[in-house]
Write an enzyme that holds these catalytic residues in place. Structure first.
Site, PDB file in Angstrom:
ATOM      1  N   TYR A  16      -6.878  16.307  -6.388  1.00  0.00           N
ATOM      2  CA  TYR A  16      -6.401  15.469  -7.494  1.00  0.00           C
ATOM      3  C   TYR A  16      -5.646  16.316  -8.523  1.00  0.00           C
ATOM      4  O   TYR A  16      -4.522  15.999  -8.908  1.00  0.00           O
ATOM      5  CB  TYR A  16      -7.566  14.736  -8.164  1.00  0.00           C
ATOM      6  CG  TYR A  16      -7.110  13.861  -9.315  1.00  0.00           C
ATOM      7  CD1 TYR A  16      -6.355  12.708  -9.079  1.00  0.00           C
ATOM      8  CD2 TYR A  16      -7.392  14.192 -10.633  1.00  0.00           C
ATOM      9  CE1 TYR A  16      -5.906  11.911 -10.123  1.00  0.00           C
ATOM     10  CE2 TYR A  16      -6.945  13.402 -11.687  1.00  0.00           C
ATOM     11  CZ  TYR A  16      -6.205  12.260 -11.425  1.00  0.00           C
ATOM     12  OH  TYR A  16      -5.757  11.475 -12.470  1.00  0.00           O
TER      13      TYR A  16
ATOM     14  N   ASP B 221       0.868  -1.184   0.000  1.00  0.00           N
ATOM     15  CA  ASP B 221       0.000   0.000   0.000  1.00  0.00           C
ATOM     16  C   ASP B 221       0.907   1.238   0.000  1.00  0.00           C
ATOM     17  O   ASP B 221       1.503   1.592   1.025  1.00  0.00           O
ATOM     18  CB  ASP B 221      -0.901  -0.015   1.241  1.00  0.00           C
ATOM     19  CG  ASP B 221      -1.848   1.170   1.258  1.00  0.00           C
ATOM     20  OD1 ASP B 221      -1.634   2.131   0.472  1.00  0.00           O
ATOM     21  OD2 ASP B 221      -2.808   1.145   2.052  1.00  0.00           O
TER      22      ASP B 221
ATOM     23  N   ASN C 288       2.900   4.951 -11.609  1.00  0.00           N
ATOM     24  CA  ASN C 288       1.562   5.075 -12.198  1.00  0.00           C
ATOM     25  C   ASN C 288       0.448   5.060 -11.154  1.00  0.00           C
ATOM     26  O   ASN C 288      -0.612   5.648 -11.381  1.00  0.00           O
ATOM     27  CB  ASN C 288       1.377   3.915 -13.197  1.00  0.00           C
ATOM     28  CG  ASN C 288      -0.067   3.681 -13.556  1.00  0.00           C
ATOM     29  OD1 ASN C 288      -0.646   4.418 -14.351  1.00  0.00           O
ATOM     30  ND2 ASN C 288      -0.680   2.664 -12.952  1.00  0.00           N
TER      31      ASN C 288
ATOM     32  N   LYS D 297      -1.587  16.284  -9.631  1.00  0.00           N
ATOM     33  CA  LYS D 297      -1.134  16.028 -11.002  1.00  0.00           C
ATOM     34  C   LYS D 297      -0.343  17.224 -11.550  1.00  0.00           C
ATOM     35  O   LYS D 297       0.547  17.051 -12.387  1.00  0.00           O
ATOM     36  CB  LYS D 297      -2.324  15.653 -11.884  1.00  0.00           C
ATOM     37  CG  LYS D 297      -2.979  14.328 -11.479  1.00  0.00           C
ATOM     38  CD  LYS D 297      -1.976  13.174 -11.499  1.00  0.00           C
ATOM     39  CE  LYS D 297      -2.559  11.838 -11.107  1.00  0.00           C
ATOM     40  NZ  LYS D 297      -1.599  10.728 -11.187  1.00  0.00           N
TER      41      LYS D 297
HETATM   42  N1  LIG Z   1      -8.206   6.722 -16.158  1.00  0.00           N
HETATM   43  C1  LIG Z   1      -8.110   8.001 -16.452  1.00  0.00           C
HETATM   44  O1  LIG Z   1      -9.019   8.609 -17.051  1.00  0.00           O
HETATM   45  C2  LIG Z   1      -6.843   8.760 -16.079  1.00  0.00           C
HETATM   46  C3  LIG Z   1      -6.646  10.019 -16.662  1.00  0.00           C
HETATM   47  C4  LIG Z   1      -5.502  10.728 -16.344  1.00  0.00           C
HETATM   48  C5  LIG Z   1      -4.575  10.200 -15.477  1.00  0.00           C
HETATM   49  N2  LIG Z   1      -4.788   8.989 -14.917  1.00  0.00           N
HETATM   50  C6  LIG Z   1      -3.775   8.490 -13.975  1.00  0.00           C
HETATM   51  O2  LIG Z   1      -3.304   7.231 -14.425  1.00  0.00           O
HETATM   52  C7  LIG Z   1      -2.888   6.440 -13.321  1.00  0.00           C
HETATM   53  C8  LIG Z   1      -3.527   5.070 -13.428  1.00  0.00           C
HETATM   54  O3  LIG Z   1      -4.924   5.235 -13.448  1.00  0.00           O
HETATM   55  P1  LIG Z   1      -5.930   4.109 -13.949  1.00  0.00           P
HETATM   56  O4  LIG Z   1      -6.963   4.801 -14.721  1.00  0.00           O
HETATM   57  O5  LIG Z   1      -5.209   2.963 -14.558  1.00  0.00           O
HETATM   58  O6  LIG Z   1      -6.563   3.705 -12.519  1.00  0.00           O
HETATM   59  P2  LIG Z   1      -7.161   2.344 -11.944  1.00  0.00           P
HETATM   60  O7  LIG Z   1      -7.731   1.494 -13.033  1.00  0.00           O
HETATM   61  O8  LIG Z   1      -8.030   2.771 -10.810  1.00  0.00           O
HETATM   62  O9  LIG Z   1      -5.856   1.597 -11.382  1.00  0.00           O
HETATM   63  C9  LIG Z   1      -5.158   2.096 -10.282  1.00  0.00           C
HETATM   64  C10 LIG Z   1      -4.045   1.126  -9.898  1.00  0.00           C
HETATM   65  O10 LIG Z   1      -3.362   1.686  -8.762  1.00  0.00           O
HETATM   66  C11 LIG Z   1      -3.376   0.722  -7.695  1.00  0.00           C
HETATM   67  N3  LIG Z   1      -3.429   1.432  -6.423  1.00  0.00           N
HETATM   68  C12 LIG Z   1      -4.451   2.192  -5.939  1.00  0.00           C
HETATM   69  N4  LIG Z   1      -4.172   2.616  -4.703  1.00  0.00           N
HETATM   70  C13 LIG Z   1      -2.944   2.101  -4.393  1.00  0.00           C
HETATM   71  C14 LIG Z   1      -2.131   2.155  -3.240  1.00  0.00           C
HETATM   72  N5  LIG Z   1      -2.529   2.805  -2.132  1.00  0.00           N
HETATM   73  N6  LIG Z   1      -0.934   1.527  -3.254  1.00  0.00           N
HETATM   74  C15 LIG Z   1      -0.522   0.848  -4.349  1.00  0.00           C
HETATM   75  N7  LIG Z   1      -1.259   0.749  -5.471  1.00  0.00           N
HETATM   76  C16 LIG Z   1      -2.461   1.364  -5.484  1.00  0.00           C
HETATM   77  C17 LIG Z   1      -4.626  -0.122  -7.956  1.00  0.00           C
HETATM   78  O11 LIG Z   1      -4.572  -1.410  -7.367  1.00  0.00           O
HETATM   79  P3  LIG Z   1      -5.071  -1.700  -5.825  1.00  0.00           P
HETATM   80  O12 LIG Z   1      -6.379  -0.996  -5.651  1.00  0.00           O
HETATM   81  O13 LIG Z   1      -5.151  -3.186  -5.703  1.00  0.00           O
HETATM   82  O14 LIG Z   1      -4.009  -1.148  -4.938  1.00  0.00           O
HETATM   83  C18 LIG Z   1      -4.552  -0.234  -9.481  1.00  0.00           C
HETATM   84  O15 LIG Z   1      -3.618  -1.216  -9.847  1.00  0.00           O
HETATM   85  C19 LIG Z   1      -3.268   7.235 -12.066  1.00  0.00           C
HETATM   86  O16 LIG Z   1      -2.136   7.919 -11.575  1.00  0.00           O
HETATM   87  C20 LIG Z   1      -4.299   8.231 -12.577  1.00  0.00           C
HETATM   88  O17 LIG Z   1      -4.332   9.412 -11.803  1.00  0.00           O
HETATM   89  C21 LIG Z   1      -5.897   8.250 -15.194  1.00  0.00           C
END
Ligand SMILES: NC(=O)c1ccc[n+]([C@@H]2O[C@H](COP(=O)([O-])OP(=O)(O)OC[C@H]3O[C@@H](n4cnc5c(N)ncnc54)[C@H](OP(=O)(O)O)[C@@H]3O)[C@@H](O)[C@H]2O)c1
Length: 257
Positions: free
Chosen positions: A149, A58, A84, A153
């Protein structure tokens, strides 16, 4: 084969980074749920050349951030890091749970800073390395309704751009990846209603990762994925700040679940 580490690797953008990097690296997948990490490994392993290994941590917790930092420090084959893991919260800041807001900073900012520090020191010694820090187009905007958030970023984008210049003389490649709306579990977790955003605004996670890795080959400091996102961000540069704040606020506020 050298080693790559991807945080937030069990799903979404992180999982697609693992899939792509596994063609050239042994990949260490980090997130909280061991079960989800193992599911991702079973899915990706048949097409990977390197070994895949789960590390369940975590990264909001200082002790667990340090545990990962120490693994990176000891790994003599460490060459690639993707910071990420991240999450978002939506709502009026004053009414949100403060502990969760602080955890958002712990994960999106503090863990990323610590791990970037370890990575750059390691890469400086070996004279080679790749660091991708995942920011967001939200980092370009003030975002009433998603204040913490967007601020995390903005930090990641600015911090990483600076690191890019510092690392360049050592032959180290550093990139701030700024995706826009990307299909994943992110929105469900943040309580954002996905269906209200038009489909042309969305990318798939594998498209975002392909663009990022292609930009990294040219050592671009910032990769805004998707032509629509690139145009939107260019437009915002000409908008008065007051209008930008209000527009960004409307975009986020009325699309809450
Ligand atoms: N999706 C979008 O539209 C978008 C747009 C811009 C930027 N982003 C950025 O892209 C990145 C990835 O986003 P995503 O869309 O792929 O999100 P996601 O599908 O929610 O995946 C998030 C990942 O982070 C892990 N995670 C969450 N909390 C954690 C913690 N406390 N410790 C370790 N791991 C943790 C989750 O697994 P567990 O819950 O099992 O820990 C999961 O593997 C993020 O930084 C997000 O801000 C996303």
């Amino acid at each position: 084969m050298k080693n790559a580490y991807v945080t937030g690797a069990s799903q979404g953008i992180g999982k697609e980074f693992v899939r792509a990097l596994a063609k050239d690296y042994n990949v260490f997948l980090i997130s909280r749920s061991a079960a989800d990490l193992n599911k991702a490994i079973i899915e990706i392993e048949p097409k990977s050349r390197g070994m895949l290994k789960a590390i369940s941590l975590d990264l909001t917790k200082k002790k667990e951030q340090e545990e990962l930092a120490s693994i990176l420090e000891k790994d003599k084959d460490f060459e690639f890091l993707v910071n990420n893991a991240g999450f978002g919260t939506v709502g009026e800041f004053a009414s949100l749970d403060l502990e969760q807001e602080l955890d958002e900073i712990n994960l999106n900012v503090k863990a990323l800073v610590l791990l970037s520090h370890k990575a750059l020191n390691k890469f400086k010694k070996t004279g080679k390395g790749f660091l991708i820090n995942v920011a967001s187009i939200a980092g370009y905007l003030p975002a009433p309704g998603s204040a913490t958030y967007a601020a995390t970023k903005a930090f990641v984008k600015s911090f990483t751009e600076s690191l890019h210049e510092e690392a360049r003389p050592y032959g180290i490649y550093v990139q701030a990846l700024c995706p826009g709306l990307t299909h994943s579990d992110f929105h469900e977790r943040a309580g954002i209603e996905k269906s209200k955003y038009p489909s042309l605004l969305w990318q798939n996670a594998n498209e975002v990762v392909d663009e990022s890795l292609s930009a990294l080959r040219h050592n671009k400091a910032v990769c805004i994925s998707g032509a629509v996102n690139q145009s939107a961000i260019s437009l915002t540069e000409f908008m008065p700040r007051t209008l930008l704040r209000k527009t960004a606020g409307l975009f986020l506020k009325f699309d809450r679940k």
